[in-house]
Write a protein that holds these residues in place. Structure first.
Motif, PDB file in Angstrom:
ATOM      1  N   ARG A  91      35.926  36.732  26.289  1.00 47.76           N
ATOM      2  CA  ARG A  91      36.700  37.743  25.848  1.00 47.76           C
ATOM      3  C   ARG A  91      37.840  37.937  26.614  1.00 47.76           C
ATOM      4  O   ARG A  91      38.274  37.065  27.801  1.00 47.76           O
ATOM      5  CB  ARG A  91      35.629  39.112  26.546  1.00 47.76           C
ATOM      6  CG  ARG A  91      33.952  39.016  25.811  1.00 47.76           C
ATOM      7  CD  ARG A  91      33.614  40.203  26.015  1.00 47.76           C
ATOM      8  NE  ARG A  91      34.376  40.491  27.504  1.00 47.76           N
ATOM      9  CZ  ARG A  91      33.105  41.613  28.346  1.00 47.76           C
ATOM     10  NH1 ARG A  91      31.851  41.562  27.539  1.00 47.76           N
ATOM     11  NH2 ARG A  91      32.690  41.824  29.533  1.00 47.76           N
ATOM     12  N   SER A  92      38.387  38.881  25.998  1.00 51.32           N
ATOM     13  CA  SER A  92      40.414  38.682  27.004  1.00 51.32           C
ATOM     14  C   SER A  92      40.040  39.059  28.190  1.00 51.32           C
ATOM     15  O   SER A  92      41.046  38.502  29.131  1.00 51.32           O
ATOM     16  CB  SER A  92      41.306  39.371  25.397  1.00 51.32           C
ATOM     17  OG  SER A  92      40.271  40.923  26.198  1.00 51.32           O
ATOM     18  N   ASP A  93      39.507  39.981  28.021  1.00 49.74           N
ATOM     19  CA  ASP A  93      39.725  40.574  30.268  1.00 49.74           C
ATOM     20  C   ASP A  93      38.605  39.247  30.788  1.00 49.74           C
ATOM     21  O   ASP A  93      39.073  38.760  31.922  1.00 49.74           O
ATOM     22  CB  ASP A  93      38.726  41.405  30.225  1.00 49.74           C
ATOM     23  CG  ASP A  93      36.890  41.478  30.319  1.00 49.74           C
ATOM     24  OD1 ASP A  93      36.718  40.712  29.040  1.00 49.74           O
ATOM     25  OD2 ASP A  93      36.011  42.449  30.288  1.00 49.74           O
ATOM     26  N   LEU A  95      39.456  36.272  29.866  1.00 47.47           N
ATOM     27  CA  LEU A  95      40.387  35.731  30.376  1.00 47.47           C
ATOM     28  C   LEU A  95      41.410  35.963  31.697  1.00 47.47           C
ATOM     29  O   LEU A  95      42.441  34.935  32.200  1.00 47.47           O
ATOM     30  CB  LEU A  95      40.859  34.912  29.040  1.00 47.47           C
ATOM     31  CG  LEU A  95      40.444  33.903  27.899  1.00 47.47           C
ATOM     32  CD1 LEU A  95      41.112  34.161  26.466  1.00 47.47           C
ATOM     33  CD2 LEU A  95      40.578  32.345  29.136  1.00 47.47           C
ATOM     34  N   LYS A  96      41.744  37.054  31.333  1.00 42.70           N
ATOM     35  CA  LYS A  96      42.733  37.275  32.239  1.00 42.70           C
ATOM     36  C   LYS A  96      42.035  37.644  33.639  1.00 42.70           C
ATOM     37  O   LYS A  96      43.036  36.846  34.646  1.00 42.70           O
ATOM     38  CB  LYS A  96      42.757  38.979  32.273  1.00 42.70           C
ATOM     39  CG  LYS A  96      43.752  38.754  31.075  1.00 42.70           C
ATOM     40  CD  LYS A  96      43.943  40.745  30.086  1.00 42.70           C
ATOM     41  CE  LYS A  96      43.798  40.952  29.244  1.00 42.70           C
ATOM     42  NZ  LYS A  96      43.943  41.986  28.845  1.00 42.70           N
ATOM     43  N   PRO A 106      46.886  34.316  31.029  1.00 43.92           N
ATOM     44  CA  PRO A 106      46.215  34.479  30.141  1.00 43.92           C
ATOM     45  C   PRO A 106      46.153  33.389  28.780  1.00 43.92           C
ATOM     46  O   PRO A 106      45.817  32.524  28.612  1.00 43.92           O
ATOM     47  CB  PRO A 106      45.515  35.230  29.588  1.00 43.92           C
ATOM     48  CG  PRO A 106      46.353  36.414  30.851  1.00 43.92           C
ATOM     49  CD  PRO A 106      47.692  35.823  31.777  1.00 43.92           C
ATOM     50  N   GLU A 107      47.743  33.314  28.385  1.00 41.35           N
ATOM     51  CA  GLU A 107      48.214  32.152  27.157  1.00 41.35           C
ATOM     52  C   GLU A 107      48.213  30.738  27.912  1.00 41.35           C
ATOM     53  O   GLU A 107      48.161  30.284  26.753  1.00 41.35           O
ATOM     54  CB  GLU A 107      49.442  33.320  27.307  1.00 41.35           C
ATOM     55  CG  GLU A 107      49.467  33.960  26.627  1.00 41.35           C
ATOM     56  CD  GLU A 107      49.685  35.589  27.430  1.00 41.35           C
ATOM     57  OE1 GLU A 107      50.089  36.561  27.234  1.00 41.35           O
ATOM     58  OE2 GLU A 107      50.574  35.165  28.757  1.00 41.35           O
TER      59      GLU A 107
END
Length: 110
Positions: A91-93, A95-96, A106-107
């Motif tokens: 999930r994006s969180d 990844l952060k 994160p990118e």
């Protein structure tokens, strides 16, 4: 460098192959680059050797063990091992949090 200047386009087989710019413009481009937007060649090679997993590649590049990364994330080593399996889709969180632990953006995990 706000706008293109003396750009020379070199074609191969009728298609653009290279763009040659003045050296001063090249230097300006180098200095304007944000290093957090790029992925070192070594990380790309490690990613290929880990089945495309950027988490494992960056961890190995930064010479951090799974246990050390787990400690930074507040999770178990086995959870990190699962994250490093090919096909893992965080999930994006998550990844952060991983990016912060690895001191990257994160990118750079895509």
């Amino acid at each position: 460098m706000n706008a293109p200047t003396d750009v020379q386009i070199i074609e191969k087989n009728g298609q653009p192959e290279y763009a040659v710019i003045p050296y001063e413009d090249y230097i300006a481009l180098l200095h304007s680059q944000n290093s957090n937007e790029f992925i070192p060649h070594e990380v790309v090679e490690l990613s290929l050797s880990t089945g495309g997993n950027m988490i494992a590649a960056w961890r190995k590049f930064k010479t951090i063990s799974q246990t050390e990364l787990a400690d930074k994330l507040g999770i178990s080593q086995s959870a990190v091992a699962q994250m490093e399996r090919p096909g893992y889709n965080p999930r994006s969180d998550t990844l952060k949090r991983i990016a912060i632990a690895l001191d990257i953006s994160p990118e750079q995990l895509f």
